[in-house]
Design a protein around this motif. Structure first.
Motif, short mmCIF file in Angstrom:
data_model
loop_
_atom_site.label_atom_id
_atom_site.label_comp_id
_atom_site.label_asym_id
_atom_site.label_seq_id
_atom_site.Cartn_x
_atom_site.Cartn_y
_atom_site.Cartn_z
N ARG A 114 53.34 -4.34 -74.18
CA ARG A 114 52.11 -3.67 -74.64
C ARG A 114 51.27 -4.58 -75.52
O ARG A 114 50.05 -4.68 -75.35
N ILE A 115 51.94 -5.26 -76.45
CA ILE A 115 51.21 -6.18 -77.32
C ILE A 115 50.61 -7.31 -76.51
O ILE A 115 49.46 -7.73 -76.73
N GLY A 116 51.38 -7.83 -75.56
CA GLY A 116 50.90 -8.93 -74.72
C GLY A 116 49.68 -8.54 -73.90
O GLY A 116 48.75 -9.34 -73.73
N PHE A 117 49.65 -7.31 -73.40
CA PHE A 117 48.51 -6.84 -72.61
C PHE A 117 47.24 -6.85 -73.45
O PHE A 117 46.20 -7.38 -73.03
N TRP A 118 47.29 -6.25 -74.64
CA TRP A 118 46.10 -6.19 -75.49
C TRP A 118 45.73 -7.56 -76.02
O TRP A 118 44.54 -7.89 -76.16
N ALA A 119 46.74 -8.38 -76.30
CA ALA A 119 46.45 -9.73 -76.77
C ALA A 119 45.77 -10.55 -75.67
O ALA A 119 44.87 -11.36 -75.95
N LEU A 120 46.17 -10.32 -74.42
CA LEU A 120 45.55 -11.03 -73.31
C LEU A 120 44.09 -10.63 -73.16
O LEU A 120 43.22 -11.48 -72.90
#
Length: 218
Positions: A136-142
């Motif tokens: 989830r964090i990776g998605f928003w960070a991307l």
């Protein structure tokens, strides 16, 4: 006793499916990488505008795979193959530019990518902690990284390209671990093409980030 035997048989069947999924996914991944290389070679003189069209078509192939994965494995594999070629065509102009400016950067990036993916992939495959929060964090960070990349097009930020690449590597370290954990936990053989596409995107993005870093240092 019979319950224990049933549990053991179920565990063995699950393990077999996991190993089969791993083998199928790595096979699809290798084939996609080969088709990517073919597309990159064929498109090395491709105008930038056509590269954009190829990228849009590649995204369309990914979306199509989401639709066909539960309906037709042959169609999903065909779309995966098309995705590999189209991404190769889309990135060919950039790779040709890097090769013309400093071919050594590509070899350095390739070696760094292999170590990066092997290391973080092994961590993700081995860890038992659920990495859903990392996904989830990776998605928003991307998404934030994409916005930052657009800002760099219009605003001159000192060392902005280096910051962009380093942040990208941090994000894809997490996403690589997530994808390899999915590979270990899943027993759905139909998901192999999608897993291969996801891992391939991890590898490609890491490679491009490293290429930008090594090219910058020369």
């Amino acid at each position: 006793m019979s319950g224990s035997l049933s549990f053991g048989a179920a565990g063995t069947a699950r393990s077999d499916r996991t190993h089969t999924l791993f083998a199928q996914t790595t096979g699809y991944l290798a084939a996609t990488a080969g088709l990517f290389a073919l597309g990159a070679y064929a498109g090395r003189g491709l105008p930038g505008g056509l590269g954009v069209i190829a990228l849009v078509a590649a995204i369309g192939s990914l979306i199509g795979m989401q639709v066909t994965v539960r309906r037709s494995t042959p169609w999903t594999v065909t779309l995966l193959a098309a995705f590999g070629v189209l991404v190769g065509l889309a990135t060919a102009p950039a790779l040709a530019a890097y090769a013309g400016a400093d071919p050594r950067a590509l070899w350095q990036a390739g070696g760094a990518t292999a170590l990066f993916v092997a290391g973080f992939g092994a961590v993700g495959y081995a860890t038992r902690r659920d990495l859903a929060i990392v996904a989830r964090i990776g998605f928003w960070a991307l998404l934030a990284l994409i916005v930052f990349g657009l800002v760099l097009v219009f605003v001159d930020i000192p060392d902005g390209d280096l910051i962009y690449s380093v942040l990208g590597l941090v994000i894809f370290a997490g996403l690589t671990m997530v994808d390899f954990q999915r590979l270990r936990r899943s027993t759905d053989l139909d998901s192999a093409p999608l897993l291969a596409a996801s891992i391939f995107l991890d590898v490609l993005n890491v490679f491009l980030f490293f290429t930008q870093i090594f090219s910058r240092n020369d």
